[in-house]
Design an enzyme around this catalytic site. Structure first.
Site, PDB file in Angstrom:
ATOM      1  N   ARG A 211       0.875  -1.063  -0.256  1.00  0.00           N
ATOM      2  CA  ARG A 211      -0.071  -0.033  -0.219  1.00  0.00           C
ATOM      3  C   ARG A 211       0.920   1.157  -0.036  1.00  0.00           C
ATOM      4  O   ARG A 211       1.744   1.231   0.856  1.00  0.00           O
ATOM      5  CB  ARG A 211      -0.872   0.104   1.235  1.00  0.00           C
ATOM      6  N   ARG A 219       1.707   2.405  13.160  1.00  0.00           N
ATOM      7  CA  ARG A 219       0.801   1.230  13.074  1.00  0.00           C
ATOM      8  C   ARG A 219       0.524   0.579  11.372  1.00  0.00           C
ATOM      9  O   ARG A 219      -0.038  -0.212  11.277  1.00  0.00           O
ATOM     10  CB  ARG A 219      -0.527   1.434  13.618  1.00  0.00           C
TER      11      ARG A 219
END
Ligand code: AMO
Length: 425
Positions: A211, A219
């Site tokens: 991504r 995170r």
């Protein structure tokens, strides 16, 4: 003589052994030298006395640098003062690999080296017991995820890593040059696991995803691994229950197989309970604004309110969920969906839900999200030839490890993190 592992030697307490391992620490006290030898399984004290042992043995133990690799043969004896209650007096010793005398990062149990520097020298960071413990736990997580779904009759599938269009919507894609065409690294195996569930009913997978999110957070990674399932003839409720059971199975296995690692990490884990809340109920509990996603602070609050609990938040507003999530009612009156998130120890570990298996509705939702239906033709067509209702979810492997072990930064739970700034090592 066959090599022994330190854990076995500590259990037996006596006898002649051949050991191989890393120099964990050294200490010199005049005529005696102590060395801690570390292997995959534990640490043992190696003792040399100038008057009692061969000079070469004594001198090597006295001078050897930390993290060098030794092979040694000797007698083990009980010693209540030694770590593990056993020490070894070597009579033969070989330096298999010498480490440079000043290490670029501290790899001791008391290391205070900051994470970015540790990641620059990740190969050396793996020498640390704490780091090894994290990855041993992670290995049990992925193994027990597989074990659980094999035992339930699921098929393990392998999705493609190169895809032609966004599977999650949005623009967070890494482009790849694919001969004359443009393509992308897979954002998720979403569309492919759905196509499989519509023929082979119950599938699971563990796969890397990419991504291109530009922000650096504690995170998020730009390359992570997902543990996914997809099942035919089931809805949101059934797959949430499956996630609850799978997580409980995984934590039980970690408790059973990682006692030593949890001790090193100073963690006391509990098999989690589950709590089911609707999005509406969550908004009330957190006093958040309706129609917004949970912030990291909201997730933390939920973690505090429900410790050692998997908090399922179901029935989200459709506008907050991807195009493939089924609306609650077919005419979309309620504006709610059959999509959920799961929060564990104050962090989102999973999302999932029921999918749209009706081609016309799917096309409508793709358009409503501002995406081009043409790019999803083969996916939409797959539901035109006998497609059952189906649902599934995905748990991030690094994210789950982070939640379970209470790690501040997800990079601690990734062997070689890929983020906005890091491509090496
Ligand atoms: P989602 O995008 O919520 O859902 O991802 C599923 C889970 O993967 C983990 N995760 C990440 N971990 C590290 N870095 C990231 N950038 C990152 N993004 C996600 C999280 C998250 O809960 N296809 C859907 C799932 C489904 O409906 O089956 C999906 O990918 O733990």
């Amino acid at each position: 003589m066959k090599r022994s592992y330190i854990a076995e030697v500590l259990k037996k307490k006596r006898g002649r052994v051949l050991l191989k391992g890393w120099v964990h620490d050294t200490r010199k006290l005049g005529k005696i030298c102590f060395l801690l030898l570390r292997d995959l399984t534990g640490i043992i004290q190696v003792t040399a006395h100038i008057d009692k042992q061969d000079k070469n043995v004594f001198n090597l133990i006295k001078k050897v640098n930390r993290e060098s690799i030794l092979e040694l043969k000797g007698k083990t004896v009980k010693n209540g003062k030694a770590p593990g209650g056993v020490e070894i007096f070597p009579d033969k010793i070989k330096l298999l690999s010498k480490a440079q005398s000043s290490l670029p990062v501290d790899v001791s149990d008391f290391s205070k080296t900051e994470l970015p520097k540790r990641l620059d020298y990740r190969f050396l960071d793996f020498h640390r017991r704490k780091v090894q413990a994290i990855f041993k736990v992670q290995s049990v997580i992925s193994m027990s995820f597989r074990e659980y779904f094999y035992s339930k009759g699921f098929l393990e599938m392998q999705p493609p890593s190169i895809i032609s269009s966004a599977s999650e919507g949005g623009t967070d894609l890494f482009p790849v040059k694919y001969f004359e065409k443009s393509a992308f690294l897979a954002q998720s195996p979403q569309l492919y696991k759905q196509m499989l569930a519509c023929s082979m009913e119950k599938v699971f997978l563990l796969t890397p995803v990419w991504r291109a999110e530009k922000h650096n957070t504690p995170r998020h990674l730009n390359e992570s691994r997902q543990m996914d399932i997809e099942t035919a003839f089931s809805g949101q409720k059934e797959v949430m229950k499956q996630l609850e059971k799978a997580v409980q199975f995984i934590v039980k296995k970690v408790l059973e197989k990682c006692k030593q690692e949890l001790e090193i990490l100073k963690l006391k884990l509990k098999v989690p309970k589950a709590k089911y809340l609707s999005y509406d109920e969550t908004v009330k509990i957190l006093r958040m604004r309706y129609g917004e996603d949970l912030s990291p602070e909201d997730e933390k609050k939920l973690g505090k309110k429900f410790p050692d609990t998997i908090v399922f938040i179901h029935s989200w507003p459709a506008k907050l969920k991807p195009f493939y999530i089924m609306p609650k009612d077919e005419n979309e009156k309620s504006k709610l969906s059959e999509g959920f998130d799961a929060i564990y120890q104050g962090i989102e570990i999973s999302s999932g839900g029921q999918r749209i298996h009706i081609p016309e509705l799917l096309e409508k939702r793709i358009k409503a999200k501002g995406l081009n239906v043409k790019n999803f033709k083969s996916y939409v067509d797959s539901f035109r030839f006998g497609a059952p209702k189906h649902s599934g979810w995905s748990v991030g492997l690094e994210r789950f490890t982070q939640a379970l072990l209470g790690l501040e930064n997800i990079r601690e739970a990734c062997f070689f993190p890929r983020d906005r700034d890091r491509l090496v090592p």
